[in-house]
Design a protein around this motif. Structure first.
Motif, PDB file in Angstrom:
ATOM      1  N   LEU A 197      -4.024  -6.134  19.230  1.00 40.21           N
ATOM      2  CA  LEU A 197      -3.642  -7.552  19.315  1.00 40.21           C
ATOM      3  C   LEU A 197      -3.130  -8.036  17.960  1.00 40.21           C
ATOM      4  O   LEU A 197      -2.172  -8.770  17.874  1.00 40.21           O
ATOM      5  N   VAL A 198      -3.764  -7.574  16.914  1.00 36.80           N
ATOM      6  CA  VAL A 198      -3.363  -8.013  15.584  1.00 36.80           C
ATOM      7  C   VAL A 198      -1.926  -7.620  15.297  1.00 36.80           C
ATOM      8  O   VAL A 198      -1.124  -8.394  14.804  1.00 36.80           O
ATOM      9  N   MET A 211      -9.579 -10.005  14.307  1.00 37.06           N
ATOM     10  CA  MET A 211      -8.920 -11.276  14.552  1.00 37.06           C
ATOM     11  C   MET A 211      -9.860 -12.195  15.322  1.00 37.06           C
ATOM     12  O   MET A 211     -10.736 -11.743  16.055  1.00 37.06           O
ATOM     13  N   ARG A 269       0.856  -1.191   0.000  1.00 45.12           N
ATOM     14  CA  ARG A 269       0.000   0.000   0.000  1.00 45.12           C
ATOM     15  C   ARG A 269       0.891   1.239   0.000  1.00 45.12           C
ATOM     16  O   ARG A 269       2.089   1.148   0.265  1.00 45.12           O
ATOM     17  N   LEU A 312       0.445  -7.418  17.163  1.00 39.75           N
ATOM     18  CA  LEU A 312       1.339  -8.396  17.783  1.00 39.75           C
ATOM     19  C   LEU A 312       1.280  -9.735  17.060  1.00 39.75           C
ATOM     20  O   LEU A 312       2.253 -10.445  16.954  1.00 39.75           O
ATOM     21  N   ALA A 313       0.114 -10.070  16.576  1.00 47.11           N
ATOM     22  CA  ALA A 313      -0.133 -11.445  16.145  1.00 47.11           C
ATOM     23  C   ALA A 313       0.423 -11.748  14.751  1.00 47.11           C
ATOM     24  O   ALA A 313       0.800 -12.868  14.487  1.00 47.11           O
ATOM     25  N   GLN A 314       0.447 -10.790  13.873  1.00 51.57           N
ATOM     26  CA  GLN A 314       0.861 -11.083  12.507  1.00 51.57           C
ATOM     27  C   GLN A 314       1.702  -9.946  11.953  1.00 51.57           C
ATOM     28  O   GLN A 314       1.515  -8.789  12.297  1.00 51.57           O
ATOM     29  N   GLN A 315       2.601 -10.309  11.061  1.00 46.56           N
ATOM     30  CA  GLN A 315       3.480  -9.297  10.484  1.00 46.56           C
ATOM     31  C   GLN A 315       2.835  -8.537   9.347  1.00 46.56           C
ATOM     32  O   GLN A 315       3.069  -7.359   9.164  1.00 46.56           O
ATOM     33  N   ASN A 316       2.002  -9.209   8.558  1.00 44.45           N
ATOM     34  CA  ASN A 316       1.669  -8.608   7.260  1.00 44.45           C
ATOM     35  C   ASN A 316       0.191  -8.284   7.082  1.00 44.45           C
ATOM     36  O   ASN A 316      -0.251  -8.013   5.991  1.00 44.45           O
ATOM     37  N   VAL A 317      -0.565  -8.332   8.169  1.00 45.45           N
ATOM     38  CA  VAL A 317      -1.984  -8.019   8.033  1.00 45.45           C
ATOM     39  C   VAL A 317      -2.186  -6.516   7.893  1.00 45.45           C
ATOM     40  O   VAL A 317      -3.045  -6.044   7.153  1.00 45.45           O
ATOM     41  N   GLY A 318      -1.377  -5.739   8.617  1.00 45.25           N
ATOM     42  CA  GLY A 318      -1.455  -4.288   8.509  1.00 45.25           C
ATOM     43  C   GLY A 318      -2.769  -3.734   9.029  1.00 45.25           C
ATOM     44  O   GLY A 318      -3.214  -2.673   8.622  1.00 45.25           O
ATOM     45  N   PHE A 319      -3.395  -4.488   9.943  1.00 43.58           N
ATOM     46  CA  PHE A 319      -4.713  -4.098  10.452  1.00 43.58           C
ATOM     47  C   PHE A 319      -4.504  -3.031  11.524  1.00 43.58           C
ATOM     48  O   PHE A 319      -3.929  -3.289  12.563  1.00 43.58           O
ATOM     49  N   PHE A 371       7.163 -15.797  15.133  1.00 39.02           N
ATOM     50  CA  PHE A 371       7.004 -15.602  16.590  1.00 39.02           C
ATOM     51  C   PHE A 371       6.447 -16.865  17.261  1.00 39.02           C
ATOM     52  O   PHE A 371       6.444 -16.964  18.489  1.00 39.02           O
ATOM     53  N   ASP A 420      -6.836  -8.723   3.423  1.00 39.11           N
ATOM     54  CA  ASP A 420      -6.301  -9.525   4.513  1.00 39.11           C
ATOM     55  C   ASP A 420      -6.901  -8.976   5.808  1.00 39.11           C
ATOM     56  O   ASP A 420      -6.665  -7.820   6.157  1.00 39.11           O
ATOM     57  N   ASN A 451      -8.104  -5.101   5.863  1.00 41.16           N
ATOM     58  CA  ASN A 451      -7.455  -4.152   4.962  1.00 41.16           C
ATOM     59  C   ASN A 451      -7.341  -4.687   3.552  1.00 41.16           C
ATOM     60  O   ASN A 451      -7.196  -5.889   3.339  1.00 41.16           O
TER      61      ASN A 451
END
Lengths: 389, 389
Positions: B15-16, A235, A90, B18-25, A343, A109, A112
């Motif tokens: 939380l997101v 999530m 983006r 922390l949880a994922q690298q590429n969601v970008g939420f 992680f 995803d 987004n």
């Protein structure tokens, strides 16, 4: 000049402006993204009034590159050479995250939208539509007694399913992660294209792939339920019933629906289950609670953190005993994959050790990188070639 | 304060991260769009550095409203009260067109992505997913001898198709417009939801709906062909073979594929064809070149401009003779709908007169407004209730 599209494209857009009121299809002479011969990628954005523009992509976890502005108001940036994959990105324009306005190709995803591109010449060639026989992709709804609702799932049937009307096929149950739904493995995972291509090359057996929705208190993907647009993506740990174990213990509902409605080979020998992240967690407990059901089990960057788990719930009690039961009942192939930057690497190591202690034969695959769709697509390419052989 | 989502939503997004690298939420406390009780709609955008922000929507052709900036950098605008429909919009931020970054719900129209919302309490209630039995939506591929290729199409089968495994159903062939493809009537047209809801109310007969791709030299929607992302969306008049008539004369390929692969009532009495804009043009010439095939014919804002048409092509020769042939062979219902602001209004009037001169009984429906998806969705709601009764 490669930066400019052929003239007809501009023409095209002008004709549109005359032809329809609401398409909003604009003339542009910008090319973005531009995948270069050396596998670097150049992005361009026309934003004369912007003070700062960055491109934010997923080629190294989350990567940010500052773009530079030309006198004509076009911002530009080029990446390092990228390995073959599908990438999402983006633009950050003065703090506002946007799609690339001249790239019509996108994926969602969680909540987004991202612009996408492919760097070919490697694994991403499996993500392309090729001139090979294509399977069907169907969205259908099954009744869940556990949820007390009709729930949506996606089913891929291979090309041979259409041409051999009597033939039965093995079934691969493929589970999404937290924030995902029954669309994720198709849209982000490219499951139908990967299977079409592997089957056409003779590298994978023709199989049915069932992609359910792993959020048992949601009937379908955001926007596809009777909650309409009020159910906004988030999530899965924000959804009611998260890790109450009922999805795992009731998974036979989905198997029953599939075997009653599709031409399946309905035995353990012809069933596989795998999932990414939360879907890997689901896969683990689906296998433990259905020990005589699957000959193939796959954990992709599985969410194996048991720290907050209620071990009194039927799905999660007596893990060691259930592992031993699974070992006794037997299976053909158990694959556990994780990236060394994930992680969840430690959590996966611990569960791998626990499975070893209980005598299970598990093939552990260590990949590079982290908790990324690039890994999950690549795990699907690898794991699906192991199935039903 | 309605402008702010509940706290958990912000939690969720954190939380997101922390949880994922590429969601970008991203965390956000903005609500946009907000459909108000009086059917006005409020849009909000956080863009502290922007000089000018407008919202551009399709509620009156193309409508633009300047947004006003609050001291905290949030731009806001509110529409007039809107009639019940689905609407699309984008933000124009200092000249850059963007989605609403906090609205996860979108649609593609030709080459652009739009944010969407519904104003309920009228026809848009038919566009919602309700707790009714749902049909399946399948993307499949048929072999076209005319194109020398496998081509993608979308098929809706009603809920009863799953529950009555022997029952056969009538078939409605539904055609997209210029710039559209086999996804348009599903994503923008809401065909599956409209049919699910009308069938559940007993207002429409359970029917199969076949949605082909009307661009014969393209195998599928942009991004879904072996051209990959090199085939970029454009209007159909920019594609090779536009109006060469081969799609219309070879349409029986699609009928044959459907009747060979689905449980169809395979006779004229149980076949309908309709299309919007270019698809209305296609429908007209498909009906004229297959006079003993359809009992139901519908033209939705049909692209009836014959000025540049090569009347020597087999599909387009002897229109009067073919109309008389169609009149003699007979049909049950012929519906022609057009908006009184549509740029094709005159052309539709002329073709209506030509059909009258040749003795055809056509039910002309004059709607308000122009060449808009709102009209096409509403025409589908009306026309599908006329079929197979």
């Amino acid at each position: 000049m490669k930066r400019f599209l052929l003239f007809f494209a501009v023409q095209c857009c002008m004709l549109v402006a005359l032809a329809q009121q609401n398409v909003g299809f604009r003339a542009t002479d910008l090319v973005s993204p531009q995948v270069n011969a050396d596998h670097t990628v150049t992005f361009r954005l026309m934003a004369p009034k912007a003070e700062s523009v960055k491109v934010v992509g997923d080629w190294a976890g989350e990567s940010t590159i500052a773009m530079t502005k030309s006198p004509d108001g076009v911002w530009e940036a080029t990446t390092m050479p990228l390995v073959s994959e599908m990438y999402t990105y983006r633009f950050n324009i003065d703090g506002v995250m946007t799609l690339d306005p001249v790239n019509p190709f996108t994926r969602r995803d969680v909540g987004n939208w991202f612009s996408i591109f492919y760097v070919k010449g490697g694994v991403a060639d499996y993500y392309q539509v090729r001139d090979v026989p294509h399977g069907n992709v169907t969205t259908t709804w099954y009744h869940s007694d556990a949820a007390g609702a009709d729930r949506r799932l996606t089913i891929y049937t291979p090309a041979a399913y259409n041409t051999s009307k009597k033939r039965r096929f093995p079934v691969f149950y493929l589970l999404h992660g937290s924030g995902g739904d029954e669309t994720a493995w198709l849209d982000l995972g490219h499951t139908a294209r990967i299977l079409d291509n592997l089957i056409a090359e003779g590298k994978a057996e023709p199989m049915i792939v069932v992609i359910p929705n792993g959020n048992l208190t949601k009937d379908a993907a955001p926007g596809e339920t009777s909650e309409g647009l009020d159910f906004r993506p988030c999530m899965s740990n924000q959804m009611p019933g998260y890790k109450d174990g009922r999805y795992e213990t009731n998974f036979d509902e989905i198997i029953r629906f599939t075997e009653q409605n599709y031409r399946c080979l309905a035995d353990k020998k012809h069933r596989a289950v795998a999932g990414l992240s939360m879907g890997g967690f689901h896969t683990f407990f689906i296998a433990l609670n259905h020990p005589d059901t699957f000959d193939y089990i796959g954990l992709f960057s599985a969410g194996m953190d048991f720290s907050k788990l209620d071990m009194n719930l039927p799905a999660y009690t007596d893990i060691d005993g259930k592992l031993q039961r699974l070992q006794r009942s037997g299976y053909k192939y158990f694959w556990q994959a994780c990236g060394d930057e994930d992680f969840l690497w430690e959590a996966n190591q611990q569960v791998y050790a626990q499975m070893q202690r209980n005598g299970l034969d598990v093939d552990f695959y260590k990949s590079s990188r982290g908790h990324l769709w690039s890994n999950w697509r690549q795990y699907l390419v690898l794991f699906s070639q192991k199935l039903f052989k």
